[in-house]
Scaffold this active site. Structure first.
Site, PDB file in Angstrom:
ATOM      1  N   HIS A 119       0.806  -1.217   0.000  1.00 28.91           N
ATOM      2  CA  HIS A 119       0.000   0.000   0.000  1.00 28.91           C
ATOM      3  C   HIS A 119       0.843   1.274   0.000  1.00 28.91           C
ATOM      4  O   HIS A 119       1.904   1.337   0.603  1.00 28.91           O
ATOM      5  CB  HIS A 119      -0.929   0.003   1.212  1.00 28.91           C
ATOM      6  CG  HIS A 119      -0.176  -0.100   2.520  1.00 28.91           C
ATOM      7  ND1 HIS A 119       0.269   0.991   3.221  1.00 28.91           N
ATOM      8  CD2 HIS A 119       0.187  -1.186   3.237  1.00 28.91           C
ATOM      9  CE1 HIS A 119       0.888   0.594   4.323  1.00 28.91           C
ATOM     10  NE2 HIS A 119       0.846  -0.728   4.360  1.00 28.91           N
ATOM     11  N   ASP A 120       0.355   2.269  -0.711  1.00 27.22           N
ATOM     12  CA  ASP A 120       0.889   3.631  -0.689  1.00 27.22           C
ATOM     13  C   ASP A 120       2.283   3.759  -1.300  1.00 27.22           C
ATOM     14  O   ASP A 120       2.957   4.766  -1.095  1.00 27.22           O
ATOM     15  CB  ASP A 120       0.910   4.190   0.738  1.00 27.22           C
ATOM     16  CG  ASP A 120      -0.467   4.172   1.387  1.00 27.22           C
ATOM     17  OD1 ASP A 120      -1.350   4.899   0.902  1.00 27.22           O
ATOM     18  OD2 ASP A 120      -0.666   3.421   2.356  1.00 27.22           O
ATOM     19  N   GLY A 137       5.065  -1.137   2.571  1.00 26.23           N
ATOM     20  CA  GLY A 137       4.251   0.054   2.365  1.00 26.23           C
ATOM     21  C   GLY A 137       5.016   1.358   2.407  1.00 26.23           C
ATOM     22  O   GLY A 137       6.067   1.480   3.037  1.00 26.23           O
TER      23      GLY A 137
END
Length: 256
Positions: A119-120, A137
């Site tokens: 994520h991200d 992440g």
């Protein structure tokens, strides 16, 4: 071009000349650009936007919920550019509301089998993530970076453009542009000269980058002293400026 066994949500948007293989599942809020090829047994969830001419191989999972325990089902995004190759069992996750709410992937990248982008993350252009590379992440991977097979990138790390991470390495600190690292934890082993040569860097630029590496890593300078010395170079080539700025942008500290 769409196999009869594929399951496509009515809310998905499919571009022109897209191929979708057998038993592939396309969820709601997914946009797939023109001329993409989606192999059998792929799962794409959204919100996800995929650009043009991407090739996604069988058993890849694209745009799935992230594994961050703080994630509670918010409608975060995955944005993918054009001309990427996403090989078997690759996993690309959406973002979290604790960051920018999206994972972003550029264009012309190669994600080899079993690679993972959490994520991200922000992945630039022309990057290669070799087999089983794991990116945690909130990481930022610069253009033309190469991550060797079975390498692991700690969360919040930055990998500068044209950097090279050797096979099986564990990156715990930021890697400046152009630098080659190897080991556990990953430590610097010179500039990625072979990569720069293949990409057409001039001899002048490569010579200047070798000197810049020595100033930072070999001459016993503090980082502040090294950057000041590099800033005083005349001329200060653009390639060395990129190297300096990648160090200045570090938040975790650079591998030294």
């Amino acid at each position: 071009m769409i196999h009869e066994t594929a399951i496509i949500d009515p809310g998905a948007k499919i571009g022109e000349n897209v191929t979708i293989g057998a038993f592939t599942v396309i969820g709601a809020h997914v946009e797939i650009g023109d001329d993409c090829v989606i192999s059998p047994h792929v799962v794409i969830n959204g919100p996800t936007v995929i650009g043009k001419r991407n090739r996604i191989y069988q058993f890849a999972s694209v745009g799935e919920d992230c594994q961050d325990l703080k994630y509670k089902g918010e409608p975060t995004r995955l944005i993918i550019g054009d001309d990427n190759t996403i090989r078997e069992f690759t996993t690309l996750h959406r973002g979290t509301i604790q960051d920018s709410e999206e994972t972003r992937i550029g264009s012309h990248n190669l994600f080899m089998a079993y690679s993972h982008v959490a994520h991200d993350c922000i992945i630039g252009n022309h990057c290669i993530l070799a087999n089983a590379t794991q990116v945690a992440g909130h990481c930022v991977i610069g253009n033309h970076a190469i991550l060797g097979g079975n390498s692991g990138i700690h969360q919040f790390c930055q990998i500068g453009e044209h950097a090279f991470v050797g096979t099986g390495s564990t990156v715990l600190k930021d890697i400046p542009a152009y630098v080659t690292v190897q080991g556990f934890p990953a430590s610097p082993h010179g500039m990625n000269m072979e990569g720069l040569k293949r990409r057409g860097f001039s001899r002048e630029a490569m010579k200047a980058l070798r000197h810049a590496y020595k100033v930072v890593y070999r001459e016993g300078n503090t980082l502040k002293e090294a950057l000041a010395e590099l800033e005083s170079l005349d001329p200060l080539l653009p390639e060395v400026r990129v190297f300096i700025e990648s160090i200045q942008a570090s938040k975790r500290g650079i591998a030294r």
